[in-house]
Each structure stands twice: as structure tokens, then as C-alpha cells.
Design a protein around this motif. Sequence first.
Motif, PDB file in Angstrom:
ATOM      1  N   ALA A  63      10.616   0.756   4.454  1.00 16.00           N
ATOM      2  CA  ALA A  63      10.916   0.761   3.050  1.00 16.00           C
ATOM      3  C   ALA A  63       9.983   1.603   2.125  1.00 16.00           C
ATOM      4  CB  ALA A  63      10.835  -0.485   2.241  1.00 16.00           C
ATOM      5  N   ARG A  64       9.817   3.100   2.508  1.00  9.13           N
ATOM      6  CA  ARG A  64       8.738   4.027   1.992  1.00  9.13           C
ATOM      7  C   ARG A  64       9.453   4.699   0.880  1.00  9.13           C
ATOM      8  NH1 ARG A  64       3.789   4.702   2.927  1.00  9.13           N
ATOM      9  NH2 ARG A  64       2.839   6.524   2.207  1.00  9.13           N
ATOM     10  N   ARG A  65       8.968   4.381  -0.330  1.00 11.40           N
ATOM     11  CA  ARG A  65       9.453   5.254  -1.656  1.00 11.40           C
ATOM     12  C   ARG A  65      10.900   4.711  -1.872  1.00 11.40           C
ATOM     13  NH1 ARG A  65       5.345   9.647  -3.645  1.00 11.40           N
ATOM     14  NH2 ARG A  65       3.777   8.444  -3.282  1.00 11.40           N
ATOM     15  N   TYR A  89      -7.844  -5.201  -8.465  1.00  9.55           N
ATOM     16  CA  TYR A  89      -6.699  -6.156  -8.555  1.00  9.55           C
ATOM     17  C   TYR A  89      -7.370  -7.593  -8.627  1.00  9.55           C
ATOM     18  CZ  TYR A  89      -8.433  -5.868  -3.487  1.00  9.55           C
ATOM     19  OH  TYR A  89      -9.360  -5.707  -2.633  1.00  9.55           O
ATOM     20  N   HIS A  98       1.578  -0.104  -1.513  1.00  7.16           N
ATOM     21  CA  HIS A  98       1.612   1.090  -0.995  1.00  7.16           C
ATOM     22  C   HIS A  98       2.914   1.817  -0.514  1.00  7.16           C
ATOM     23  CE1 HIS A  98       1.627  -1.178   2.849  1.00  7.16           C
ATOM     24  NE2 HIS A  98       2.195   0.152   3.411  1.00  7.16           N
ATOM     25  N   GLU A  99       3.872   0.718  -0.677  1.00  7.53           N
ATOM     26  CA  GLU A  99       5.106   1.400  -0.412  1.00  7.53           C
ATOM     27  C   GLU A  99       5.617   1.903  -1.408  1.00  7.53           C
ATOM     28  OE1 GLU A  99       6.036  -1.270   3.462  1.00  7.53           O
ATOM     29  OE2 GLU A  99       6.658  -2.085   1.452  1.00  7.53           O
ATOM     30  N   LEU A 100       5.282   1.781  -2.839  1.00 11.67           N
ATOM     31  CA  LEU A 100       5.954   2.254  -3.853  1.00 11.67           C
ATOM     32  C   LEU A 100       5.333   3.278  -4.601  1.00 11.67           C
ATOM     33  CD1 LEU A 100       6.793  -1.468  -5.519  1.00 11.67           C
ATOM     34  CD2 LEU A 100       7.986  -0.045  -3.980  1.00 11.67           C
ATOM     35  N   SER A 101       5.764   3.921  -5.502  1.00 16.96           N
ATOM     36  CA  SER A 101       5.085   4.902  -6.251  1.00 16.96           C
ATOM     37  C   SER A 101       4.163   4.558  -7.411  1.00 16.96           C
ATOM     38  CB  SER A 101       6.151   6.141  -6.648  1.00 16.96           C
ATOM     39  OG  SER A 101       6.860   5.500  -7.789  1.00 16.96           O
ATOM     40  N   GLN A 114       6.374   2.915 -10.235  1.00 18.22           N
ATOM     41  CA  GLN A 114       7.159   1.794  -9.636  1.00 18.22           C
ATOM     42  C   GLN A 114       5.953   0.772  -9.833  1.00 18.22           C
ATOM     43  OE1 GLN A 114      10.136   1.641  -9.594  1.00 18.22           O
ATOM     44  NE2 GLN A 114      10.907   3.400  -9.040  1.00 18.22           N
ATOM     45  N   ASN A 155      -8.746  -9.566   1.687  1.00 22.85           N
ATOM     46  CA  ASN A 155      -9.270  -8.102   1.647  1.00 22.85           C
ATOM     47  C   ASN A 155     -10.493  -7.938   2.258  1.00 22.85           C
ATOM     48  OD1 ASN A 155      -7.067  -6.360   0.251  1.00 22.85           O
ATOM     49  ND2 ASN A 155      -7.227  -8.186  -1.150  1.00 22.85           N
ATOM     50  N   ASP A 193      -3.630  -6.374   7.196  1.00 25.83           N
ATOM     51  CA  ASP A 193      -3.558  -5.408   6.255  1.00 25.83           C
ATOM     52  C   ASP A 193      -2.074  -4.538   6.523  1.00 25.83           C
ATOM     53  OD1 ASP A 193      -3.548  -3.141   4.541  1.00 25.83           O
ATOM     54  OD2 ASP A 193      -5.624  -2.408   5.332  1.00 25.83           O
ATOM     55  N   PRO A 194      -1.200  -4.827   5.546  1.00 22.20           N
ATOM     56  CA  PRO A 194       0.115  -4.250   5.566  1.00 22.20           C
ATOM     57  C   PRO A 194       0.049  -2.690   5.573  1.00 22.20           C
ATOM     58  CG  PRO A 194      -0.048  -4.981   3.473  1.00 22.20           C
ATOM     59  CD  PRO A 194      -1.226  -5.658   4.390  1.00 22.20           C
ATOM     60  N   ARG A 195      -0.987  -2.150   5.147  1.00 22.15           N
ATOM     61  CA  ARG A 195      -1.127  -0.688   5.211  1.00 22.15           C
ATOM     62  C   ARG A 195      -1.139   0.025   6.367  1.00 22.15           C
ATOM     63  NH1 ARG A 195      -5.525  -0.629   0.547  1.00 22.15           N
ATOM     64  NH2 ARG A 195      -6.090  -2.396   1.854  1.00 22.15           N
ATOM     65  N   ASP A 230      11.635   8.486  -9.497  1.00 22.75           N
ATOM     66  CA  ASP A 230      10.349   9.028  -9.339  1.00 22.75           C
ATOM     67  C   ASP A 230      10.460  10.601  -9.055  1.00 22.75           C
ATOM     68  OD1 ASP A 230       8.883   6.830  -9.740  1.00 22.75           O
ATOM     69  OD2 ASP A 230       9.276   6.044  -7.815  1.00 22.75           O
ATOM     70  N   ALA A 271       8.245  -5.703  -0.635  1.00 23.01           N
ATOM     71  CA  ALA A 271       7.521  -4.313  -0.499  1.00 23.01           C
ATOM     72  C   ALA A 271       6.123  -4.826  -0.790  1.00 23.01           C
ATOM     73  CB  ALA A 271       8.230  -3.249  -1.244  1.00 23.01           C
ATOM     74  N   TYR A 272       5.178  -3.940  -0.403  1.00 18.14           N
ATOM     75  CA  TYR A 272       3.698  -3.927  -0.586  1.00 18.14           C
ATOM     76  C   TYR A 272       3.383  -2.874  -1.440  1.00 18.14           C
ATOM     77  CZ  TYR A 272       3.024  -7.159   3.276  1.00 18.14           C
ATOM     78  OH  TYR A 272       2.892  -8.094   4.070  1.00 18.14           O
ATOM     79  N   ARG A 293       2.660  -9.024  -1.038  1.00 19.42           N
ATOM     80  CA  ARG A 293       3.911  -8.357  -1.303  1.00 19.42           C
ATOM     81  C   ARG A 293       4.090  -8.451  -2.826  1.00 19.42           C
ATOM     82  NH1 ARG A 293       6.567  -8.169   3.699  1.00 19.42           N
ATOM     83  NH2 ARG A 293       5.877  -9.565   5.147  1.00 19.42           N
ATOM     84  N   ARG A 338      13.082  -4.575  -2.709  1.00 25.05           N
ATOM     85  CA  ARG A 338      11.749  -4.440  -3.151  1.00 25.05           C
ATOM     86  C   ARG A 338      10.750  -5.737  -3.254  1.00 25.05           C
ATOM     87  NH1 ARG A 338      11.294   1.046  -4.860  1.00 25.05           N
ATOM     88  NH2 ARG A 338      12.641   2.019  -3.411  1.00 25.05           N
ATOM     89  N   PRO A 369      -3.565  -5.197  -2.378  1.00 26.65           N
ATOM     90  CA  PRO A 369      -2.780  -4.366  -1.553  1.00 26.65           C
ATOM     91  C   PRO A 369      -2.264  -5.108  -0.307  1.00 26.65           C
ATOM     92  CG  PRO A 369      -4.966  -4.008  -1.097  1.00 26.65           C
ATOM     93  CD  PRO A 369      -4.906  -4.660  -2.540  1.00 26.65           C
ATOM     94  N   ARG A 415       7.689  -0.151   9.060  1.00 29.35           N
ATOM     95  CA  ARG A 415       8.966  -0.738   8.201  1.00 29.35           C
ATOM     96  C   ARG A 415       9.370   0.487   7.350  1.00 29.35           C
ATOM     97  NH1 ARG A 415       7.761  -5.249   6.055  1.00 29.35           N
ATOM     98  NH2 ARG A 415       6.904  -3.995   4.492  1.00 29.35           N
TER      99      ARG A 415
END
Lengths: 338, 311, 336
Positions: free
Chosen positions: B309-311, B203, C147-150, C153, B225, B299-301, A276, C144-145, C102, C141, C99, B307
Motif C-alpha cells: 500500500a504505498r501511495r 506527534y 509513512h505510506e501516505l502522502s 493525505q 517509539n 517500527d512499521p517503516r 496527489d 495504513a501507516y 496505524r 487505508r 509513525p 506491503r
Amino acid sequence: MTGGTADLLDACDLARSYMIRRGLLGRSTAVRAVDGVSLKLARGETLGLVGESGCGKSTTARLVLGIEPPDEGVVRFDGAAMPRSGTSAWATLRRRMQMVYQDPLQALDKRLTIGTQIAEPLDIHRIGTPAEREQRVAAVMAEVGLQPHHAGRHPQSLSGGQRQRAVIARALVTNPDLLVCDEPISALDVSIQALVLNLLMDLQERSGMGMLFVSHDLRAVRQISHRVAVMYLGRIVEEGEPDAVLHEPAHPYTQALVSAIPHPGKTASRVILQGDPPNPANRPTGCAFHPRCPVATATCRTETPDLKPRASDGRRVACHVAHGEASSARAPASLETC
Amino acid sequence: MLHYVLSRLLRAAVSIVMVVTFVFVVLRMSGDPATVIMGADAPPEAIDAFRKAWGLDQPVWIQYFAFFEAVFSGELGRSMRDGRDVVAVVLERVPSTLSLTVPAFLINIAVGIPAGVHAALHRNSLIDRCVMVMAVTGFAVPSFILAMLLVLIFSVNLGWLPSAGQDSWLNAILPIATMGFGGAALLARFTRSAMLEVLGQSYIRTASAKGLPWPAVVWRHALQNAAIPTITIIGFMLGGLVAGAVVVESVFSWPGVGRLLVVSVANRDLAVVQAIVLMIAMTMVAANMVVDVLYGLVDPRMQGQARGARR
Amino acid sequence: MAFIEIENLSVAFGRSMALRGINLSVERGEAVGLVGESGCGKSVTWLAALGLLPASATVRGSVWLDGKDILGAPKARLEPVRGGRIAMIFQDPAASLNPVHRIGRQIGEALTLHRRMKGEQARAEVIRLMDQVGIPDAKNRFNAYPHELSGGQNQRVMIAMALAGEPELLVADEPTTALDVTIQAQILDLLTTLRRDTGMAMVLISHDLGVVSETCSRIAVMYAGRIVEEAPSERMFSHPSHPYTRGLLGSLPPLTGPRQRLVAIPGSVPEAARMPKGCAFAPRCGLSTELCTDVDPTALPMADEHNAACIFAKPYQADIHLVRDRSAFIRERAMQ
């Protein structure tokens, strides 16, 4: 107009960081959005600033206009240092530097008519008598191809192309010397993009203003620019004539960017970058591009390359491999584009 | 998640300190408590004695810390009417109030949310319009008018239910109905608009496009949601469990905290008022914290960088 | 027989005609590009075909899948088709994923629906699919949610979800519009690879002729709810026959040669509620005559597999046999 041979715009070593705090208890980290960018622009010239999201091109545009102060570096406009934003000297100068935004519907106020909004810069800078202002608005509307009856309309009753014309008319109404366009066509349909590009080129030819054209679209940039600068993670990595840069890109990133342009009938093999676009908050060491670079060497991982003219043809590029300072196991991809 | 909860706890603690400070400042700003309580024409010696007894002769910052100490050790003074400890005076009314507000709160949720969801799913249908009319009515008609209307119908005209007092469980029905209806209407309205918003999202289209039957799309993808904005409203209601019954308790002469507040204000029983205000503020802060934690769960956001795992 | 054949599909929202008679077929394994500007109906076509439009839309026509009309079919017949035989991915991948779930669960949901996989088996398959679409570190991954991906991805997640049902056709609705250029190249490359490996057909909806030309063998150009031209990719660029197609190509700044003014299309797309009489493109067309405002042109053959809906478009292949005499046809239409 004042000044003579001096560049209209001369930005030197601009840097800008943002503090990003993660969570209430998190530590703040500085994100360098723009990191040592220098650029010059003459009257009547268009500089295309290209890059992907997060590369700092829009921040650069705001720095150049003084909308945001740089942390480091100096912007000189028409030979004089840019006054601090918010001062009256800066406000006076703003009539000579205007901006066109990406999304015309957001840039326009839904409650005001197009005519009122185009006249707004004149009202703000108290230029001319009311009658003169009215004349000027009518003239500039004709110039961008809006009908006189559009003046009484509200933005939502115009088409996308007409709205962007209105935004351009508002920017041009004070006869600026510098026009900064931040992704001015990316929110528009293909056929409307062509109209706006034609319009901007015509307007420049007539008024001789300098233009900074920020875009991710290399096709549009080639069409409109006299020079092009490619940005990656807050730095300019390559700069030169559009055709030279597009047809013979020197930096591996530019090579990938050029080869990624989809074009009807194009058959050349494509360099596909892995991964990315990097996160500015997590900048790689050395050359920021090295984790995605197909020809990166050990040097690239540790030393940041400077933007400097290449020995062979004077192309300005920031790449150890392109300058022959680091030899790669694989030669830089030679690309037959287009 | 732990990091998230801790940061919300910290925020709640900060809010409580600010609330206590606010109460302190407001009480000092509403005039010299000594003259307010003793009366302007009280003998100076009596006022001095009062000041000494309450620590009002000390410098402000000492008073401030003393106030904090008092609040956190639960010693908020004695009621001026009967000389009993105000905390006890207030706390003995709490069960009475909760016996109204908790059932009303349950009605709010049990009626409001399904009504809102149903209205959103059948937009512009007859049911949707009925729900909206009820919701707007419940929203627009003040609770004391509704209360009086109910009394008029069920006590005066039909004679089925008592109109005031706390003699049997029958007395609770009308106040609970009053509060239940108003809250359910509010919640139905918010749930409906939250649901409509979510149903328009991309979604939801994705979920349908992958072949999920519509009930499963609603159940699995829409409700959670839509819960996110709805939780905010539920939080407000939760915060009102103690405070929300002032008007209704007064109308039905229900001996709860709300009525005590009204009586104490009328009697200038400052210590009791102060205790109630602090308690209400604390329940609000607590409710807010519950909402924040619920947000984190739904809301996981919200948990953001907790956590890695970002990017 | 074509895998799917859309016949005379029209869609109206109240008085606005979104689609005005679409005829389009997709063969098994074929890649078709559907090009047009915003509001031309290219997405609506496929949402309508799969019954995904809101109830307020009036849909007419037929969509033949294996010889059976699925348009307006009962849910029990449509649901196995959606995501099972025909999968769709959308423009904004971040908004197209739930969102609060997972990503592993969202992909797994499609497996349970169409391949009855559950538990460990489903989990293993999800991770395999994530690997297949090039999501690095798929095992981690999984939890992952979105929002944690680009953005890139997330689009890969959408593609994995689409592949989960082993579809025969993938409808990709502007899959790269919200993405950066280099990421767009990655995704287009992935789609091409997947198609080669799985043999599924693809409809690529895009506003960008360039994107479509590289990925698809056949292209249909849409304007104001109609397909105005349809041809194999190379011929669309070598012999564009409809003035609108020529306008779109002229609007594209060239990458080589001298820089000239672009040949832009003047005016803007007509509003769906106020469609002009005759040819919808006539008000913006440099070639339009009075006849164009009277005749609503139907598709005419220009060459084999090449049709254009313009009364002035001329066949360029000598041996093309017109169904009937063109001038007679025009006269006949003009009389109506």
C-alpha cells in the motif's frame, strides 16, 4: 566576458534517471526525474522554473550547473559544451556559475565566520592577492546589504535574512555570469522574502548576470522572471512570458497552479486538482498529467504531447487539448484569475 | 513481514560467511600456525607432520573450503591441552556463563529501562539527577574496578559473600551485580535520551491535543517509539551474553567461556580460541538478526515496501 | 457571548516573552485568521490556551470558555476540552502522526476518548470520517501507516482525527505550509466545506495573508507577541492601518500590474529576550518617531470591529467613537 550573441546557457534535451531499489531482494527501477528538458538563458535574463515537489526542478538546476551529469542531452555554457564534473576545466568554469540554496543555515558552515565563507570561492579559485580578496569580500558584503561587522560573525548569530544575504554574497563574490537559485526564499519569512527578491533583482540589474530561479511560488517567479517555465513530472509543460502564463495559462496544469495561488482579496473560483502529485517512480502513460487533468481525452492517455508553440499566439505548451489536437468533451476551463 | 524476515536472514547468512572468512584470514595472517604452535625450534619433520594433519600443505583455497566445511559440520579440531573435541570443551562452559549473563541481562532491562523512562519524564528532578549520576558512574568505572570494589565491601569487610569460585549460588551474586549495574547504567542513559527525543516530537503534542491523559500519551505513543533506538543497545547486550563476561569471570574465577578464552589464549590453545571466537561472532550475528526482526515488529517503516500500500 | 475569549494572555520562557498580552475572542461558527511571521507567538497562543506548553513556560491571563476560565485548569477539566471542544491540527502532518501506529487506530483513539466508541462501531465511524475528509479507499487505508501516505493525505488524516471529537472550534496551525500549492488548495477547500457542513468555528494560523484572506472572515495580525491589528478580512486589505500590516501586504509580490520593487520591511523581528522599549515594531517602522520608543501602544478602534495598535493609525470611519481623546491618550502614555 567572452562570447557575443550566443545564449549564456543552452540546455538541450536533458534527461536524468535515478535507480531506486526497493528492499534487499527488490528489483531496481529507474525513476526519470528529468525527462527531456530544454532551456535557454541569455545574459541579464531570469528564467523562472516552477513546479511542485518531485517535478524535477531542483535536479534540472543541478544538471545545468554540471553538478550532476545528465544521462542524455547537452548543456552548453557561453557557447561551449559543459566539461564533465570533477575535471579541472569544470572547476574553473564553476567560478562563473554559482548557486544559492534554499536553507541558508544548512548551506553555511556553522564553525566558520561569514567573512571566511564569503571569501571561500576566491580561495578555492585562487583569485587575487589576500588583500584584494579582502577588498572584494567587503565590497560584495556591502552590495548585498551586510554590515562590515557581520564578517566576523558566525551563521547562527545572524537572522534568517542576513544568512541568505551571506549565501548570496558567497555566490556573487566571483562575479558569476550565471546564478542558479534553488528555492532561495521559501525558508524565509514573508517580509524577508521581499528583501531577498529586491536584492536579487538589483544585483542582476547591476551585473547583467543570467539567473535561473527555481521556485514553487508563482508570485515570486512573476516578480523576478523575464520568462517562466512550468514543470510537471520531469518535463516542461508550458513556457512563456510571466504575465501571459499567469493571466492566460494554456496548460490545464498551469491553470490549476495559477488558480491555487492564495491572494488577498482574490475571489475567482478555483480549479481544484484531484489526487496527489504523482510519484515519478510510477509515471502515467501518455501525458503524465492526464490522471489529474479535468479535460483529458483518450489521446492524452496514450500519446505524450510535445512542447511546441501554439498556433494562435506562439505560446510554448505541451498539451494535446491546448493545441486542438484532441477535442475534449469539456472545454478547457477559462479562468478569470486575480 | 515474511519478506522482511527473509531478507534479514539472508543478511545474517552473508554476515556469517564473512565472519568465518575473517577468522580464516586472521589465523593465517598471524603467522604460520605450524611454527607458532609447535615452536620455531621444532624439528622440521614434526612441523611437516603437523601441517599434514591440519591440511596446511594444501593450496589456500582448498584450505578455505575445508575450513568452511569444518565450521559447518562442527569439527573444529581438538584442544591441544587435553585432546578433547573443542566444541565439547567450549559448550560445557556455556551454561556456567549463561548463569551469570542471563540474570545480569534481566537486571539490565528491569532496572535500566524504567530508570531511563522515569528520568526522562521527570527531567531535571532529583531522581533524574540520581539516575544520571549512577549512569555516568556505571559507564565510566571499568567492570573490574567495580568488581574489586564489591569484593572489598561484601567479601573482605562484611564477609557476607564469597569472592571467588563456584561453590554455591552465593558465588554468583557479586558477578551478576557487577554486570547488572554496568549494563543497567548504560541502558538507563540510552533510554533516557531516546525518551527525551520522542517526547519532543510533534506527534506527542498531537496526542495531548486530542485529549489523551498524559500517562496514556507516554504509554501508548512515547514508549514504542523510544523503544526503537533502545533495541539497538539491547541487541548489543544480547550479543554479549556469551562474550561479555570475560573480565568479570576472570576476577571472580568463574569457570565460564570467558575464563576459558583467557586461559586458552595464555596456553596458545588455538583450536579452542578459534572455536570461542566463532561462537561469539555467531551469537553477535544472531543477536543482530533478533534486533532487526524486533525493529520490523516495532517500527512499521522498516518493513518498507513489503506491503503493497504505498501511495 | 463569544465561544472562547482569550484575555490578556502572556507567556514567558525564562526571560523571553513569547506573548505580551493577547486579547482575542472567537464566536461560534466564526473563522478567524491569525497571521504573523515565525516567532510572533501565533501558535503559542493556542498551545497556551489548551495547556499544551511545557512546564517551563510561565503563563498568565485568562481563557474564558463558556464563562469559565480554563487557563491552568486541572487536567480533568482540560482533557475533555482538548480534542473534544477544541481540536488542533499542525504544520507538518507526517511528523504530527505517530509513525508506529496505524492511522485508523489514531483516529479511533479520539473517538474512544470523546464519544466512547469502541470496536466495530468506532471502526465504522473512522471510515466514515476518512471518507468525509476525502481519503480515497478509506477501508483499506484504515490499516495504513503514516509513512505510506502522502503529505496531503496525512493532513486529511489529522483533520479526520480532529473531527472525531466533534469539536466546536478547530485550530489549524499552518495546516498547508508543508504542502504543495495544489494540495494546499485542496486542504483549504476541504476546511471550508467541513466548516460549512458542521458549523464549527475555526482559527487558521498562517504566515500567508493570502491563505487566510480566502478562508477567514476576520483576521488578526500578530507581531512580537502582540496582536497589532484586527479587522474583518476585506477591511484588512482595503484599509490596513498598522504599518506592519501594510508592510506585510507590500512584501507580497502582486499578480497583476507593472512589476515594481517590493515594499519590504527592513530589519528583522526582535528577539523575545531583547524586546525594544515602546512599540516592538518601531525599530523597523518607517513612521516611527521618538514617541514610539516610549509608548507601548494599545489597540485603538479604526472603525467598527477594526482595531490597530499604533499611535499614528487614524480612524477612517467618521462615526467611530473613540473611548477618549486620542491626543490626550498619547500624552498620558508618554508621561508614564
